[in-house]
Design an enzyme around this catalytic site. Structure first.
Site, short mmCIF file in Angstrom:
data_model
loop_
_atom_site.label_atom_id
_atom_site.label_comp_id
_atom_site.label_asym_id
_atom_site.label_seq_id
_atom_site.Cartn_x
_atom_site.Cartn_y
_atom_site.Cartn_z
NE ARG A 91 -3.71 -0.05 2.34
CZ ARG A 91 -3.92 -1.02 3.18
NH1 ARG A 91 -2.83 -1.56 3.98
NH2 ARG A 91 -4.76 -1.96 2.96
CE1 TYR A 92 0.26 4.28 4.10
CE2 TYR A 92 0.51 2.15 4.77
CZ TYR A 92 -0.36 3.25 4.88
OH TYR A 92 -1.23 3.50 5.59
NE ARG A 95 4.46 2.28 6.20
CZ ARG A 95 4.57 3.43 5.58
NH1 ARG A 95 5.49 3.96 4.81
NH2 ARG A 95 3.42 4.32 5.88
CB CYS A 104 -5.09 -15.07 16.01
SG CYS A 104 -5.30 -13.82 14.77
CB CYS A 108 -9.66 -9.15 18.45
SG CYS A 108 -8.01 -9.29 19.28
CB CYS A 111 -10.46 -9.04 14.15
SG CYS A 111 -9.09 -9.42 13.04
NE ARG A 113 -5.09 -7.89 7.14
CZ ARG A 113 -4.05 -7.34 7.68
NH1 ARG A 113 -3.50 -7.46 8.79
NH2 ARG A 113 -3.32 -6.29 7.09
CG ASP A 274 -9.80 -0.63 10.77
OD1 ASP A 274 -9.80 0.56 10.36
OD2 ASP A 274 -9.18 -1.14 11.32
CG ASP A 311 -5.88 1.52 7.77
OD1 ASP A 311 -5.54 1.97 6.86
OD2 ASP A 311 -5.27 0.92 8.54
CE LYS A 318 -2.16 1.68 10.34
NZ LYS A 318 -1.68 0.99 9.39
#
Length: 349
Positions: A91-92, A95, A104, A108, A111, A113, A274, A311, A318
């Site tokens: 995206r950037y 990085r 995981c 959460c 989450c 995702r 999000d 985001d 972000k």
């Protein structure tokens, strides 16, 4: 020491006393769509006598997750739009994310995702897919940092982590390797010498971005796990999600940020939640988030100040959304101090 097992079903949750029998059907319905896992260390933090327990709210499934709003989306931050090869999000310019695994140790309930992670999610990259991802990173000289995320990359075995680090060690333009993880918080005993050894590679600087949302999560065992990494030269920063009913209180957030700093973890991001499906009960208004951040500015050392970020949906990255303390006015500026008073800059007298 004797450790109990991870809770992975609605029946496990009820038998552990973390939900009532009347909630069983709702929890089963939720877990048919979204993954469930609560480690023993997390379960011990939950107060079953408190119906509003902030740890339970993060990890115990709720019927609210069955409610979706029109603005929510399966890929709220636009990972798929920026995926040149499987497992890589670029995206950037400088990085990339490397999503080596979509499992995981805990799941959460907020989450972003949640449609991609868990046993029913996107799974683990194959050796061939990982090789293609590393080849992509090698081919793009502008990539300075690789961020391992997922899923939680620290659920991988030390052997698999070493293989990934050794692959990245062969790419001269990659200087920073960052891991986004909850493992030191939810399973601190997994952070042993073998795992820590696997997180470093010659010529690379390793960062750990630790996800914790409530000061109760930073137990002595967690702080010791962090120390085992930091003492080996691994730098640590924090990630926290601003969650209604969990940490939407300036005094509590202040305690969390101070606890991070005391643990030698630099506060980094405070995320606005999000637009993931079934998470509206966690979201608060951005203006309220800004008021909370303004209160932190008045009571906390600069070492403890996170950056409040949103985001932008659709994959646009972000943006810092903390309340601005300065505005232009009549050829000068008005600046608001930590107590809320305004001052002209440059001063007129």
């Amino acid at each position: 020491m004797t450790r109990s097992t991870t809770l992975k079903s609605a029946e496990d949750i009820v038998e552990a006393g973390l939900a009532g029998r009347a909630q069983l059907e709702d929890i089963e319905t939720v877990t048919r769509r979204y993954a469930l896992a609560i480690t023993p260390d997390v379960a011990k933090l939950i107060d079953p006598a408190d119906p509003e327990d902030p740890i339970a709210r993060q990890f115990v499934p709720s019927a609210h997750e069955l409610e979706t709003t029109p603005e929510e989306r399966a890929d709220p931050i636009g990972d798929h739009a920026h995926t040149p090869v499987r497992g890589v999000v670029h995206r950037y310019p400088d990085r990339v994310l490397l999503k080596a695994v979509h499992l995981c140790p805990v799941y959460c309930r907020f989450c972003f995702r949640r449609e991609m992670v868990g046993p029913q999610g996107d799974g683990m990259m194959t050796a061939e897919e990982l090789e293609a991802a590393v080849a992509y990173i090698r081919s793009r000289g502008e990539i300075w940092e690789v961020i391992l995320t997922g899923g939680d990359p620290l659920v991988l075995s030390p052997r698999r982590l070493r293989e990934i680090m050794h692959g990245l060690a062969t790419i001269p333009h990659v200087k920073i390797v960052r891991f986004h993880t909850r493992v030191p918080v939810v399973d601190p005993w997994a952070v042993n010498e073998d795992l820590v050894d696997a997180l470093t590679a010659s010529g690379k600087t390793t960062y750990i971005a630790l996800h914790a949302n409530h000061p109760r999560e930073l137990t002595e065992a967690v702080r010791s796990a962090c120390a085992r990494m930091i003492d080996r030269g691994i730098a640590m920063v924090s990630q926290t999600v601003l969650l209604k009913g969990v940490n939407d209180d300036p005094a509590l957030l202040a305690d969390l940020m101070r606890a991070f700093v005391e643990t030698r973890v630099k506060p980094y991001y405070l995320h606005h939640p999000d637009l993931a499906p079934g998470t509206s009960h966690f979201r608060l208004d951005i203006a309220e988030g800004q008021r909370i951040l303004a209160a932190l500015r008045g009571r906390l050392s600069g070492l403890c100040q996170p950056t409040y970020v949103l985001d932008i949906p659709g994959g646009h990255g972000k943006a810092p959304i903390g309340e601005c303390s300065i505005r232009a006015e009549d050829g000068a500026y008005r600046v608001t101090d930590f107590a809320g008073a305004e001052h002209v800059y440059p001063p007129t007298s």
